[in-house]
Each structure stands twice: as C-alpha cells, then as structure tokens.
Write a protein that holds these residues in place. Sequence first.
Motif, short mmCIF file in Angstrom:
data_model
loop_
_atom_site.label_atom_id
_atom_site.label_comp_id
_atom_site.label_asym_id
_atom_site.label_seq_id
_atom_site.Cartn_x
_atom_site.Cartn_y
_atom_site.Cartn_z
N PHE A 177 13.39 -3.00 10.03
CA PHE A 177 13.13 -4.41 9.22
C PHE A 177 14.11 -3.87 8.15
O PHE A 177 14.21 -3.50 7.57
CB PHE A 177 11.29 -4.93 8.66
N TYR B 157 4.07 -1.21 13.16
CA TYR B 157 5.32 -1.63 14.39
C TYR B 157 6.31 -0.86 14.68
O TYR B 157 6.78 -0.78 15.36
CB TYR B 157 5.35 -3.44 14.02
N CYS B 158 6.44 -0.89 12.72
CA CYS B 158 7.73 -0.21 13.05
C CYS B 158 7.86 1.19 13.93
O CYS B 158 8.87 1.40 14.53
CB CYS B 158 8.77 -0.43 11.41
N THR C 230 10.79 -8.43 2.54
CA THR C 230 10.09 -9.86 3.06
C THR C 230 9.41 -10.84 2.32
O THR C 230 9.25 -10.61 1.08
CB THR C 230 8.76 -9.07 3.70
N ASN D 24 10.74 -12.14 7.85
CA ASN D 24 11.95 -11.15 8.02
C ASN D 24 12.50 -11.04 9.31
O ASN D 24 12.30 -11.60 10.46
CB ASN D 24 10.89 -9.69 7.61
N PHE E 152 3.62 -6.51 18.38
CA PHE E 152 3.94 -7.27 17.49
C PHE E 152 2.66 -8.23 16.77
O PHE E 152 1.79 -8.69 15.42
CB PHE E 152 4.49 -7.89 16.91
N LEU F 223 4.42 -4.06 9.16
CA LEU F 223 5.52 -3.78 9.22
C LEU F 223 5.88 -2.38 9.80
O LEU F 223 6.14 -1.98 10.68
CB LEU F 223 6.68 -4.00 8.69
N SER F 224 5.39 -1.98 8.96
CA SER F 224 5.22 -0.12 8.91
C SER F 224 4.53 0.39 10.00
O SER F 224 5.73 0.91 10.95
CB SER F 224 4.14 0.23 7.47
N HIS G 109 13.75 -11.60 14.69
CA HIS G 109 13.48 -12.08 13.28
C HIS G 109 11.81 -12.53 13.37
O HIS G 109 11.88 -12.81 14.80
CB HIS G 109 13.88 -12.90 11.94
N SER H 243 -0.28 -8.08 14.41
CA SER H 243 -1.25 -9.14 13.10
C SER H 243 -2.17 -9.90 12.90
O SER H 243 -2.68 -9.95 11.80
CB SER H 243 0.00 -10.68 13.89
N ARG I 18 2.86 -4.92 4.69
CA ARG I 18 3.57 -4.14 4.86
C ARG I 18 3.15 -3.48 5.78
O ARG I 18 3.87 -2.22 6.32
CB ARG I 18 2.87 -2.73 3.31
#
Length: 117
Positions: A105, A90-91, A109, A13, A31, A87-88, A54, A35, A84
């Motif tokens: 993002f 981390y955002c 993805t 992504n 990140f 990314l959520s 990215h 992960s 999901r």
Amino acid sequence: MKFASGHVYHVYNQGNNHQKIFYTHADYARFLALSKDYLLPYADVLAWCLLPNHFHFMLVANEKAAQEHQQGGLLIDALTNGLRKLLSTYCQQFNQCNQRSGNLFRAKTKAKDLTAQ
C-alpha cells in the motif's frame, strides 16, 4: 489521523505505484474478514468498495476509536491502529500467497471527516 466519536469518515488507500492489491476473490474475502477484526471494534462500516488497486470505507467512529494507544514511540488512536493492523496483516498474507516482498500500500492512508463538511 485523529478520529472523533460519532464522526463519519471516508477512508481510502491504494496499491503502491497503482499496483493491484487484490488478484483473486479470496483476496477480497480475506481483506473484508480482516476488516471485521480490526475496524468493527472502533467503527461502524456504512459502506465499502474494493477495486483491484484500491479500497474505500465509509466509517462512523465509535467511542473507542479515539482511545489512545502507545505504538513504539508514537501515541495513536485505536481506529488508526486498527487500520495500521489491517493493512499490515493483509500485506503480510498477500506477500506470502504471491511469493513477493515489500510494501503493498501507499504510505499514507487518507481519511476525510465528512461530518465537518
């Protein structure tokens, strides 16, 4: 996305409107730490590449990856839900650290099944 146990996937992504998703070394480290929490229960990471705007993962889905979970009105598999959450989370942290709001993002993805090729 639907993940199958034992299959190899290229997952990637990028930042919304090609914007940066990593500004500092701490962003990259955060990140990767997230992960571990959200991907490793459902997949082995063969390789990863984080660039300023990215990311790429090469994953092998394990037997837990395809287990379905109810998420609101949707039924999604565990690895999709892990992505999901990654990314959520981390955002949210990125936005808080950088005094910003909104999506970081792109909405989708991508995941390509390399086993099927």
